[in-house]
Scaffold this active site. Structure first.
Site, PDB file in Angstrom:
ATOM      1  CB  SER A 199      58.567  39.670 -12.443  1.00 55.42           C
ATOM      2  OG  SER A 199      58.483  38.925 -11.274  1.00 55.42           O
ATOM      3  CG  HIS A 221      60.696  41.767 -16.109  1.00 53.25           C
ATOM      4  ND1 HIS A 221      59.427  41.614 -16.608  1.00 53.25           N
ATOM      5  CD2 HIS A 221      60.902  40.705 -15.288  1.00 53.25           C
ATOM      6  CE1 HIS A 221      58.897  40.512 -16.116  1.00 53.25           C
ATOM      7  NE2 HIS A 221      59.762  39.946 -15.316  1.00 53.25           N
ATOM      8  CD  GLU A 241      58.187  43.648 -19.680  1.00 53.59           C
ATOM      9  OE1 GLU A 241      57.063  43.536 -20.200  1.00 53.59           O
ATOM     10  OE2 GLU A 241      58.368  43.461 -18.462  1.00 53.59           O
ATOM     11  CG  ASN A 255      54.874  39.362 -15.413  1.00 57.96           C
ATOM     12  OD1 ASN A 255      54.766  38.423 -16.197  1.00 57.96           O
ATOM     13  ND2 ASN A 255      55.831  39.434 -14.512  1.00 57.96           N
TER      14      ASN A 255
HETATM   15  N1  CAA Z   1      68.753  28.004 -19.324  1.00 54.98           N
HETATM   16  C1  CAA Z   1      69.551  27.806 -20.385  1.00 54.98           C
HETATM   17  N2  CAA Z   1      69.309  26.937 -21.355  1.00 54.98           N
HETATM   18  C2  CAA Z   1      68.194  26.223 -21.239  1.00 54.98           C
HETATM   19  C3  CAA Z   1      67.325  26.358 -20.172  1.00 54.98           C
HETATM   20  C4  CAA Z   1      67.635  27.282 -19.181  1.00 54.98           C
HETATM   21  N3  CAA Z   1      66.851  27.489 -18.127  1.00 54.98           N
HETATM   22  N4  CAA Z   1      66.312  25.493 -20.340  1.00 54.98           N
HETATM   23  C5  CAA Z   1      66.551  24.825 -21.477  1.00 54.98           C
HETATM   24  N5  CAA Z   1      67.699  25.274 -22.020  1.00 54.98           N
HETATM   25  C6  CAA Z   1      68.331  24.851 -23.238  1.00 54.98           C
HETATM   26  C7  CAA Z   1      68.565  23.354 -23.161  1.00 54.98           C
HETATM   27  O1  CAA Z   1      69.908  23.096 -23.469  1.00 54.98           O
HETATM   28  C8  CAA Z   1      67.620  22.831 -24.205  1.00 54.98           C
HETATM   29  O2  CAA Z   1      68.171  21.861 -25.019  1.00 54.98           O
HETATM   30  P1  CAA Z   1      68.341  20.321 -24.546  1.00 54.98           P
HETATM   31  O3  CAA Z   1      67.034  19.857 -24.004  1.00 54.98           O
HETATM   32  O4  CAA Z   1      68.744  19.657 -25.796  1.00 54.98           O
HETATM   33  O5  CAA Z   1      69.405  20.324 -23.502  1.00 54.98           O
HETATM   34  C9  CAA Z   1      67.376  23.998 -25.124  1.00 54.98           C
HETATM   35  O6  CAA Z   1      67.480  25.142 -24.319  1.00 54.98           O
HETATM   36  C10 CAA Z   1      66.051  23.997 -25.776  1.00 54.98           C
HETATM   37  O7  CAA Z   1      65.098  23.672 -24.814  1.00 54.98           O
HETATM   38  P2  CAA Z   1      63.704  23.173 -25.255  1.00 54.98           P
HETATM   39  O8  CAA Z   1      63.820  22.061 -26.236  1.00 54.98           O
HETATM   40  O9  CAA Z   1      62.883  22.966 -24.021  1.00 54.98           O
HETATM   41  O10 CAA Z   1      63.217  24.443 -26.086  1.00 54.98           O
HETATM   42  P3  CAA Z   1      61.863  24.694 -26.742  1.00 54.98           P
HETATM   43  O11 CAA Z   1      62.062  24.916 -28.172  1.00 54.98           O
HETATM   44  O12 CAA Z   1      60.864  23.684 -26.318  1.00 54.98           O
HETATM   45  O13 CAA Z   1      61.446  26.104 -26.104  1.00 54.98           O
HETATM   46  C11 CAA Z   1      60.805  27.602 -24.413  1.00 54.98           C
HETATM   47  C12 CAA Z   1      61.476  26.261 -24.715  1.00 54.98           C
HETATM   48  C13 CAA Z   1      61.568  28.747 -25.057  1.00 54.98           C
HETATM   49  C14 CAA Z   1      60.886  27.743 -22.905  1.00 54.98           C
HETATM   50  C15 CAA Z   1      59.368  27.581 -24.961  1.00 54.98           C
HETATM   51  O14 CAA Z   1      58.696  26.444 -24.504  1.00 54.98           O
HETATM   52  C16 CAA Z   1      58.598  28.805 -24.549  1.00 54.98           C
HETATM   53  O15 CAA Z   1      58.688  29.848 -25.153  1.00 54.98           O
HETATM   54  N6  CAA Z   1      57.802  28.695 -23.454  1.00 54.98           N
HETATM   55  C17 CAA Z   1      57.088  29.811 -22.890  1.00 54.98           C
HETATM   56  C18 CAA Z   1      57.927  30.394 -21.793  1.00 54.98           C
HETATM   57  C19 CAA Z   1      57.344  31.661 -21.245  1.00 54.98           C
HETATM   58  O16 CAA Z   1      56.268  32.095 -21.569  1.00 54.98           O
HETATM   59  N7  CAA Z   1      58.122  32.290 -20.357  1.00 54.98           N
HETATM   60  C20 CAA Z   1      57.710  33.501 -19.716  1.00 54.98           C
HETATM   61  C21 CAA Z   1      57.305  33.156 -18.342  1.00 54.98           C
HETATM   62  S1  CAA Z   1      56.676  34.560 -17.523  1.00 54.98           S
HETATM   63  C22 CAA Z   1      58.001  35.293 -16.890  1.00 54.98           C
HETATM   64  O17 CAA Z   1      59.100  34.850 -16.932  1.00 54.98           O
HETATM   65  C23 CAA Z   1      57.728  36.580 -16.255  1.00 54.98           C
HETATM   66  C24 CAA Z   1      57.997  36.651 -14.826  1.00 54.98           C
HETATM   67  O18 CAA Z   1      58.296  37.734 -14.413  1.00 54.98           O
HETATM   68  C25 CAA Z   1      57.790  35.509 -13.889  1.00 54.98           C
END
Ligand code: CAA
Length: 286
Positions: free
Chosen positions: A122, A143, A155, A193
């Site tokens: 990342s 990514h 990406e 990022n």
């Molecule tokens: N893997 C697979 N499935 C997953 C999981 C995972 N890690 N985490 C959750 N789930 C599944 C679960 O089964 C969950 O259902 P249950 O709770 O019923 O078991 C289902 O997905 C839905 O989970 P949520 O109810 O928590 O889903 P949500 O609608 O609240 O959305 C989200 C969750 C998509 C994460 C949302 O909150 C979101 O978009 N958050 C922002 C995340 C973000 O910005 N990420 C980028 C980070 S930066 C990055 O990654 C860059 C880097 O290089 C570090």
């Protein structure tokens, strides 16, 4: 040039990101070889994947037969040599340039000459990683975002010497994994990022400047800016250590003060408060 068919995918490192990528690959029907350094870590990753797939079955987004078939597509190994037949290997190991150079050097000797090597880094330079092999044209960035099975974007990063063929093949795989894929060049932080890291660092600085709690800041950004989760929840999810490392890597390259990790979060990292994975970050976790 036509894009060759990718049938077999290797994933090296089955932590939060690699495990999520392996889950996507088996759901998309790729024969997938997941490599971890120990059998215990490999089994833990398989259990996490099985759990998330089972949740999909429970919610009737997948049938039990599809769940079974998906898991049958996953084979685990501790040996890099077992990746020999992979058409694409996606690396998702620790964010350490030396470790990645060593891995890519080893992979180059194992996989076929036309196999594509992708990194999920990342914040490191894909070009610098590609410089560690004698065939840098086959190296690209793929990514994914955390959590990989849920975040729609990937990406596809073109390094200085990436071939069109490798970029197109990775793009095609990204789409088959159900992602919205974008192509970009290998610049620090790529697209997301480059914008998100300084923004999250601003958020963390605001905690002290505006004297608000993590809960208040998260409420502010979800209710006032429409973020799906607040910045403190997000950094806890990504990992405090991962965020600090990405900030440092971007600051080193760009020298913009907003890229540098705020002292507060560096102290958290040093104290072992790494977010969800350590049981405590801005918030406590079970
Ligand atoms: N893997 C697979 N499935 C997953 C999981 C995972 N890690 N985490 C959750 N789930 C599944 C679960 O089964 C969950 O259902 P249950 O709770 O019923 O078991 C289902 O997905 C839905 O989970 P949520 O109810 O928590 O889903 P949500 O609608 O609240 O959305 C989200 C969750 C998509 C994460 C949302 O909150 C979101 O978009 N958050 C922002 C995340 C973000 O910005 N990420 C980028 C980070 S930066 C990055 O990654 C860059 C880097 O290089 C570090």
């Amino acid at each position: 040039m036509t894009v060759p068919e990718i049938r077999r995918v290797g994933v090296v490192g089955l932590g939060a990101m690699g495990g999520g990528i392996a889950q996507l690959a088996i759901e998309a029907g790729y024969q997938t070889v997941g490599r971890e350094v120990s059998h215990e870590l490999g089994s833990a990753a398989r259990n996490r994947i099985a759990h998330f797939l089972q949740r999909k079955v429970d919610k009737e987004r997948m049938t039990s037969a599809e769940h079974k078939t998906a898991l049958e597509h996953l084979s685990l190994t501790t040996e890099l040599a077992d990746l020999a037949d992979c058409d694409l290997v996606i690396e998702a190991i620790v964010e350490d340039l030396g470790a990645k150079l060593e891995l890519f050097g080893a992979l180059e000797d194992i996989v076929r000459p036309d196999a594509i090597l992708a990194t999920n880094t990342s914040a490191l330079s894909v070009t610098e990683i590609a410089a560690g092999v004698s065939t840098p044209e086959r190296v690209v960035g793929m990514h994914f975002f955390n959590p990989a099975p849920l975040m729609p974007l990937v990406e596809i990063v073109r390094a200085e010497l990436s071939s069109d063929h490798a970029v197109d093949a990775a793009f095609g795989v990204g789409e088959r994994l159900g992602k919205r894929a974008i192509r970009c060049h290998d610049t620090p932080g790529f697209v997301v990022n480059r914008v998100l890291i300084p923004l999250l660092n601003d958020c963390i600085r605001v905690l002290d400047e505006a004297r608000v709690s993590p809960e208040e800041l998260d409420t502010a950004m979800t209710a006032g800016a429409g973020w799906p989760m607040g910045p403190c929840t997000l950094v806890d999810l990504v990992g405090i250590d991962v965020h600090v490392h990405a900030s440092e890597a971007l600051y080193e390259k760009l020298r913009e003060p907003r890229m540098a990790p705020p002292a507060r979060i560096v102290a958290m990292k040093n104290a072992g408060l790494l977010g969800r994975k350590s049981g405590r970050g801005f918030y406590p976790y079970d």
